[in-house]
Write a protein that holds these residues in place. Structure first.
Motif, PDB file in Angstrom:
ATOM      1  N   VAL A  83       0.845  -1.126   0.695  1.00 54.49           N
ATOM      2  CA  VAL A  83      -0.488  -0.204   0.097  1.00 54.49           C
ATOM      3  C   VAL A  83       0.817   1.126   0.216  1.00 54.49           C
ATOM      4  O   VAL A  83       0.535   2.275  -0.624  1.00 54.49           O
ATOM      5  N   GLN A  84       1.791   1.928   0.817  1.00 46.26           N
ATOM      6  CA  GLN A  84       3.193   2.629   1.003  1.00 46.26           C
ATOM      7  C   GLN A  84       4.092   2.697  -0.226  1.00 46.26           C
ATOM      8  O   GLN A  84       3.659   3.874  -1.398  1.00 46.26           O
ATOM      9  N   VAL A  85       4.024   1.358  -1.150  1.00 44.76           N
ATOM     10  CA  VAL A  85       4.843   1.594  -2.465  1.00 44.76           C
ATOM     11  C   VAL A  85       3.661   2.017  -3.432  1.00 44.76           C
ATOM     12  O   VAL A  85       4.008   2.739  -4.318  1.00 44.76           O
ATOM     13  N   ALA A  86       2.683   2.022  -3.282  1.00 43.88           N
ATOM     14  CA  ALA A  86       1.291   1.240  -4.697  1.00 43.88           C
ATOM     15  C   ALA A  86       1.207   3.463  -4.205  1.00 43.88           C
ATOM     16  O   ALA A  86       0.628   4.121  -5.511  1.00 43.88           O
ATOM     17  N   LYS A  88      -7.522  -9.336  -3.929  1.00 45.25           N
ATOM     18  CA  LYS A  88      -7.894  -9.479  -4.763  1.00 45.25           C
ATOM     19  C   LYS A  88      -9.751  -8.728  -4.667  1.00 45.25           C
ATOM     20  O   LYS A  88     -10.069  -9.188  -5.862  1.00 45.25           O
ATOM     21  N   PRO A  89      -9.647  -7.206  -4.247  1.00 43.71           N
ATOM     22  CA  PRO A  89     -10.971  -6.687  -4.383  1.00 43.71           C
ATOM     23  C   PRO A  89     -11.154  -5.977  -5.645  1.00 43.71           C
ATOM     24  O   PRO A  89     -10.603  -5.309  -6.246  1.00 43.71           O
ATOM     25  N   THR A  90     -12.866  -6.407  -5.409  1.00 44.96           N
ATOM     26  CA  THR A  90     -12.835  -5.226  -6.848  1.00 44.96           C
ATOM     27  C   THR A  90     -13.300  -3.816  -6.518  1.00 44.96           C
ATOM     28  O   THR A  90     -13.337  -3.502  -4.604  1.00 44.96           O
ATOM     29  N   HIS A 106      -6.042  -1.128  -5.862  1.00 43.19           N
ATOM     30  CA  HIS A 106      -5.756  -2.377  -6.517  1.00 43.19           C
ATOM     31  C   HIS A 106      -3.987  -2.444  -7.039  1.00 43.19           C
ATOM     32  O   HIS A 106      -3.591  -3.511  -7.855  1.00 43.19           O
ATOM     33  N   ARG A 107      -3.065  -1.311  -7.356  1.00 43.76           N
ATOM     34  CA  ARG A 107      -1.608  -1.544  -7.747  1.00 43.76           C
ATOM     35  C   ARG A 107      -1.707  -2.596  -6.706  1.00 43.76           C
ATOM     36  O   ARG A 107      -0.886  -3.670  -6.872  1.00 43.76           O
ATOM     37  N   ALA A 108      -1.431  -2.131  -5.527  1.00 46.28           N
ATOM     38  CA  ALA A 108      -1.704  -2.668  -4.541  1.00 46.28           C
ATOM     39  C   ALA A 108      -1.507  -4.613  -4.472  1.00 46.28           C
ATOM     40  O   ALA A 108      -0.793  -5.013  -3.828  1.00 46.28           O
ATOM     41  N   ALA A 109      -3.080  -4.614  -4.603  1.00 43.73           N
ATOM     42  CA  ALA A 109      -3.408  -5.976  -4.555  1.00 43.73           C
ATOM     43  C   ALA A 109      -2.582  -6.806  -5.552  1.00 43.73           C
ATOM     44  O   ALA A 109      -2.562  -8.129  -5.614  1.00 43.73           O
TER      45      ALA A 109
END
Length: 165
Positions: free
Chosen positions: A85-88, A117-119, A145-148
């Motif tokens: 999440v921090q990176v994204a 993988k949330p929608t 989405h990117r973090a996922a």
């Protein structure tokens, strides 16, 4: 009365009243300033931390209810800022003013720990109530989405597994 807390993997004792909100213990007693005060009534999400792996509003959580439970603040999400999440958030430049972003990231990290993988609908549901005055909601969703799509750190995988049991 002394309370023993486990914050960011460290055990510490604080001498505060039973009804003191966890937010003020984190910010004023432990001097961890990443968790923000927003509204004080649990409606904005700026004060979100993880308690037992779940996102909670620390402004509405009395310290007496968290003794010994694992608490994670934004400072403890990753020791070196490499949580997905921090990176994204950095890669796509999610924050504008940044004030709410610690709470946004803590809520997002809890979502991803529970759901790999949330929608868009899952994200909207989980993030509902985390307010951003700058309106970066679309970038927040893109960041999630990117973090996922990134590899999850072993620590996060282990924590999410233990919270489901």
């Amino acid at each position: 009365m002394p309370h023993t807390l486990r914050v960011n993997g460290r055990s510490t004792s604080v001498d505060v009243s039973d009804d003191m909100p966890l937010l003020w213990v984190i910010r004023d007693v432990l001097n961890l300033k990443g968790t923000k005060f927003g509204c004080g009534i649990g409606q904005c999400g700026a004060c979100t931390v993880h308690l037992r792996g779940r996102a909670v509003r620390s402004c509405q959580t009395p310290v007496s209810t968290v003794m010994g439970a694992p608490i994670t603040t934004i400072e403890g999400l990753s020791p070196d800022g490499t949580h997905p999440v921090q990176v994204a958030w950095q890669e796509i430049d999610v924050p504008q003013c940044g004030y709410c972003q610690a709470g946004q990231m803590m809520t997002a990290a809890a979502l991803l720990a529970a759901m790999a993988k949330p929608t868009d609908a899952d994200i909207d549901r989980a993030m509902n109530g985390n307010l951003c005055r700058c309106g970066t909601y679309l970038r927040i969703r893109e960041g999630i989405h990117r973090a996922a799509s990134m590899p999850r750190p072993a620590q996060a995988v282990q924590a999410s597994t233990s919270t489901r049991q």
